[in-house]
Design a protein around this motif. Structure first.
Motif, short mmCIF file in Angstrom:
data_model
loop_
_atom_site.label_atom_id
_atom_site.label_comp_id
_atom_site.label_asym_id
_atom_site.label_seq_id
_atom_site.Cartn_x
_atom_site.Cartn_y
_atom_site.Cartn_z
N LYS A 100 0.97 -1.35 -0.07
CA LYS A 100 -0.16 0.00 -0.04
C LYS A 100 1.11 1.17 0.05
N GLN A 101 2.17 1.26 0.76
CA GLN A 101 3.03 2.19 0.80
C GLN A 101 4.29 1.75 0.68
N VAL A 160 -2.75 -4.97 -5.02
CA VAL A 160 -2.20 -4.57 -3.46
C VAL A 160 -2.28 -5.70 -2.65
#
Length: 162
Positions: A100-101, A160
């Motif tokens: 996600k990050q 994701v």
């Protein structure tokens, strides 16, 4: 013996930071101030291909200090950078799924512990990749940052990690 351990820990930290480093492809530079000795102060523009997203390139511009210190790599560059990421080909995800990050690029800005960082974030509801650039220093980073986004066609959902 404790001095040796401190040195070894520092060396390991530098090595770990170097492992994340990615050298950008130099696109060009413009001089901003003449220096009598050493290179001039300038702004450099570099291209970074996202290692996990095929077809996306980020262009980063940042100031570099010239003079003797800058030429020798001893100057601390300013904590200002700008980023623009663009689709440059068909988008694919060969290393799917994405976090996600995730930090995707990191580059040294001074001889000790100051780095330019680029983080990719996934905006899943909008099927968009968001890229943020900022600088980080061991003691105090800079709140100056720049952000850009690359929308991905809805026909290609971004994978994701849950």
């Amino acid at each position: 013996m404790s001095a040796w351990r401190a040195w070894a820990a520092g060396a390991a930290l530098l090595w770990a930071g170097a492992a994340l480093a990615a050298d950008g492809e130099k696109i060009g530079t413009v001089d901003t101030a003449f220096q009598w000795i050493g290179r001039d102060h300038d702004i450099i523009v570099e291209a970074y291909d996202d290692p996990a997203v095929q077809g996306v390139t980020c262009y980063v511009s940042r100031a570099r200090i010239g003079g003797i210190k800058g030429t020798l790599g001893l100057a601390e560059d300013r904590a200002e950078a700008s980023i623009a990421c663009r689709q440059v080909g068909p988008i694919g995800f060969p290393k799917a799924p994405l976090k996600k990050q995730e930090e995707v690029f990191s580059e040294r800005m001074s001889i000790l512990f100051k780095r330019l960082r680029i983080v990719r974030m996934v905006d899943a509801p909008r099927n968009t990749l968001v890229y943020l650039t900022y600088s980080e220093k061991l003691i105090d980073g800079s709140p100056q940052n720049s952000v850009t986004a690359v929308p991905v066609d809805r026909a290609t959902p971004i994978p994701v990690k849950p």
